[in-house]
Design an enzyme around this catalytic site. Sequence first.
Site, PDB file in Angstrom:
ATOM      1  N   HIS A 123       0.813  -1.093  -0.067  1.00  0.00           N
ATOM      2  CA  HIS A 123      -0.120  -0.101  -0.129  1.00  0.00           C
ATOM      3  C   HIS A 123       0.956   1.263   0.122  1.00  0.00           C
ATOM      4  CE1 HIS A 123      -4.015  -1.899   0.805  1.00  0.00           C
ATOM      5  NE2 HIS A 123      -3.027  -2.826   1.349  1.00  0.00           N
ATOM      6  N   VAL A 177       1.486 -23.446  20.593  1.00  0.00           N
ATOM      7  CA  VAL A 177       1.427 -23.091  21.874  1.00  0.00           C
ATOM      8  C   VAL A 177       0.262 -23.219  22.573  1.00  0.00           C
ATOM      9  CG1 VAL A 177       2.068 -21.091  23.093  1.00  0.00           C
ATOM     10  CG2 VAL A 177       3.480 -21.669  21.114  1.00  0.00           C
ATOM     11  N   ARG A 233      -8.775 -11.372   9.278  1.00  0.00           N
ATOM     12  CA  ARG A 233      -7.974 -10.224   9.658  1.00  0.00           C
ATOM     13  C   ARG A 233      -7.896 -10.308  11.423  1.00  0.00           C
ATOM     14  NH1 ARG A 233     -11.353  -8.201   5.900  1.00  0.00           N
ATOM     15  NH2 ARG A 233     -10.572  -7.267   3.974  1.00  0.00           N
ATOM     16  N   ILE A 237      -2.369  -6.928  13.878  1.00  0.00           N
ATOM     17  CA  ILE A 237      -1.942  -6.687  12.561  1.00  0.00           C
ATOM     18  C   ILE A 237      -2.893  -6.834  11.427  1.00  0.00           C
ATOM     19  CG2 ILE A 237      -0.200  -7.088  10.766  1.00  0.00           C
ATOM     20  CD1 ILE A 237       1.109  -6.029  13.224  1.00  0.00           C
ATOM     21  N   CYS A 272       2.718 -28.825 -14.842  1.00  0.00           N
ATOM     22  CA  CYS A 272       1.585 -28.247 -14.571  1.00  0.00           C
ATOM     23  C   CYS A 272       1.418 -27.491 -15.929  1.00  0.00           C
ATOM     24  CB  CYS A 272       1.531 -27.363 -13.431  1.00  0.00           C
ATOM     25  SG  CYS A 272       0.444 -25.913 -13.749  1.00  0.00           S
TER      26      CYS A 272
END
Lengths: 414, 119, 575
Positions: free
Chosen positions: C131, C255, C398, C423, C492
């Site tokens: 961005h 964890v 997000r 984040i 492929c």
Amino acid sequence: MKEYDVIIIGGGPAGLASAISAKDEGKDILLIEREVRLGGILKQCIHDGFGLLRFNEKLSGPEYAEKYIDIFNEKKIKALTLTFVTEIVKEENGFTVSVVNRDGVTNLHTKTVILATGCRERTARQIFIHGTRPSGIFTAGTAQAFVNIYGQKPTKKCIILGSGDIGLIMARRLTLEGAEVKGVYEAKPTPSGLTRNVHQCLNDYNIPLHLSHTVTRVFGNSRLTAVEVSRVDENMAPIKGTEQIIECDALILSVGLIPENELAETLGAKLNERTKGPVCDNLYMTSVDGLFSCGNALHVNDLVDYVSENAAEAGKAAANYIKSERKLLEFSVGENLLYIVPQSIELESDLSAVTVYFRSSGDFNGKKFTIKVNGDTVFEKKYAFLRPPEMEKLVIDMNKFNLNMNSRIEFSII
Amino acid sequence: MEEMVCIECPNGCVLTVENKDGEIIVGNYKCKKGITFAKTELLSPKRTISSIVRTVFPDIPVIPVRVSGDIPKDRIFDVIEEINQIRLDKRVGRGHIIIDNVLGLGVNIIATSSILINT
Amino acid sequence: MNIKKIQKRLNSSFDGKVTASYRDNSIVLEGELSSWDDIVKACYTAAKRYSKTHVVNDIKFTGAEIPKMRVPDFSDKSLEGSFWDVLIIGGGISGASIARELSKWELDVLLADKEPDLALQASGRNDGEIHPGVDLSKGSLKHRYVLLGNKMYESVCKELSVPFERRGQYVGFTQRWTFPFVVLYALKKKYIDDVTDTKIISRKNLIAAEGKINPNFKFALFNSSAACVCPYGITIAYAENAVSNGVKVSLGTAVTGMVVEDENIVSVSTNRGTIYPKLVINAAGVFSEDVAKMAGDRFFSIHPRKGTDSILDKKAGVLLNSIAAIKETALKRSHTKGGGVLHTVHGNLLIGPDALETYKKEDTATEPSSISKVFAKQKRTVPALTERDIITYFAGVRAPTFEEDFIIEAGRKTKNIIHCAGIQSPGLTCAPAIALDIEAKALEMLKKDGLVINENKSFNPIRKAIPALKEMAPKEREELIKKNPDYGVIVCRCEEISKGEILDALSSPISVPTVDGVKKRVRPGMGRCQGGFCMPLVIQIIADYLNIPMDEVKKSYDNSSVLFGDIKEKSKELL
């Protein structure tokens, strides 16, 4: 640079047949195949029913292919296997074909190219299946390769979406090999595959066929655990409230085939909206001079016999190609016709036996396939029944029609 | 009168079948195969089947096979069971008989590809 | 805003069902609500944008059960009793870039991620835009890092051999009357917010640059610094470079708990044993709040926000060369731009994403409504877009805080943790810059503890990428094939990927020998047939490489086998 008269791309039934007929014209030809072996997708179509028209025998796919491969080898036709075409460039006097294989990168020059690249399957994403992304979602062709080539089980308990012929064939294959096929679901109100396949592949094994149903969601984070199916309305949109969860470990898709035409497109060949293949004339030449197309790359055929037949014609035409001004008369597609192949004729060519393939746009009983020239009916043939999944073929003497560049020739089913 | 789909060829004719005093009358067929099919289908339906057999060769783990002629429909899974037992250790070609007279049905299981010898 | 005022606002919406209180310098909300949207709304009511005083969401959600974190279904002792200078939790772009920067030092660094590969959550499920920061204002961490990160990307991608393209971003406006406002906005961005590449371009210039863009655009805001990168590609590249420089990456490692004594994390338990880190870096994305909680340092909350993107066939790539979106004042302001259209580094078009609040942190299932809404909007950016060109779609979640800014700081209570949390977009852009700051912070904290840290003399910033033969000139390609003929065997066909490249992926520094692992690294199956033709071949190559039967090859997760074994298991030797 090596120089050829014809380079054929694809070593399946179309490529083999076109190579053989081009060779018979005494030309220098080369066939390029990306797999290790010739035969194309027929190698994995181990069921019978191939060759009824061509050999009057019920052969399996490998048998049909190998009959052609034997002739191909006898005629000592050159083939490059495990070789991939990366680019074709159109030039003043033909094409440069770039290939890559274990030997490196090679450029080949040829007067004409035949695209015999076959077709690929539509995927789950292309029919907008939503939910998670587990393993266990296969196209019918991929499942077929796993079973018939690798001898591996892709599923123990599955459902099949789509009633195309490969889906029906796979329903039977998987059942024979010990898997449970819980049902075949078809969004359309009628089966997409041949009627005989509905009978010998589903009915014989009591596999239910659910018409007007589709899969609306898949579940499972690792392996597929279930699918949601819904009834659909006449526009094939799922109806809320009809959802049903079916536990299974695989979803197998037989939801349509698309001609492989990326090479044709990069060369600027015009494609037909309906067939999804290049438009062509009665010599199987595309809108690009010297570029030919045949088999399932041209339009999806239901019988390999037809593939071999039109490929052989394409091979002959490509071998005898001489660059000249084209005088193409385009066909009009009238009512009740889904498509017709070819889409035009070369007026300078021999029109005494023009092969046309067509599909109806719906189910019709007792209607006539009709050709009109400038509004006058010049040909008709009555069919007891016509269905879109069943392609029809006719050989027509078009010399009788006295066609010229100003003629209007229309095909319809009335 | 009964309707029956002929599976002999891709035409898939919808045959009409009628039992008139012990004689089976077939209608709506495009070719003679339809008549034979309908009669057999009524008395003792038969089918062709295809499958694969396992080989001992790692490059070609399986090869395709089929029955050399029709078998009774109700014996399909018995024949498949026989095919399932096979482990092929010879490089044989198309047409090679892999099981002779399978289950005494008068037909053979034959290889339908020569990939084992043409590699 | 004082707590009484917050309470008053909450009362007016939630009728006393939610109470607010200050605790340890956070605003803690408690109560019970049955709608997740209400919970999000309540937290927003209490939160101040970009504030360092965070909302902690302790409102009980009674509407449904919040799914537990998915963890690997195996456990072993491979990490049991190991000591580390630094444990990084999370193998997304944040964790991977931090690991790489820390590898410049002689430190024992472990990066743990519960997933079977890197970048399997938000980092691999975004649009890959670098961005320009034109939508951000001074005062936030996002703004600070986006300007720094954007500038770093060229050199980072060069070092890590990752494709990177500055294609520029157009935001088109259809309403002529907005022109003066947009001019003022652009001036503010350029001169006050330091987004110096901001400019306004005329319709004529816009159409000249992007012929297929909405002809009704009257003018556009343009930022030439906007760029594209492959988001999982850069994450994997960072992590590979870290591994080459001595970092250990342990995938499939979740964890599950921590022992904290005297405001210090003593040990961390995982499904692969208990480990003893001196310093923990929390880069756990949507689970960063959970990690903070384990560490006794929960002072913020994450509210998962899902977005869905579609990928279009390369054929559609001709419709747009850059990044573009439409802006209309009537459109409700939402947390993202509501998506855009982006020409990816691989030549496809990417459409999306949208933004939907959800209580499911790992809900990456796609919904038809997301695709159709985004398409309806983006057809106004590029009218020729069609759903028929879609080859695939994916969703990601997000990890924003309610303050909508990043948390890049040491623990507030617990002394040996650094949070890299909250984040979200433009997190990918910011990562290289954030990683440098966290590296500095980590060194400072470790040194304060008395650790002597030397430079890693053998550190090599250059990562050698797997060759992409399709992109090469014929001569170069020829030379590689001569050296290794497997580069000439195309597996492929859609993406033109050779067997050699697949084998390279399998022997890469972080080998993930699954269908998806190979696909993420060298792209077989990414094309229009979506692996229909090449999947069996890829499985066979993996099986041969590992010397295992084909049915042991997984798609991705441990129990995601593609095949169930020999179809003729009853066969026996014929005598």
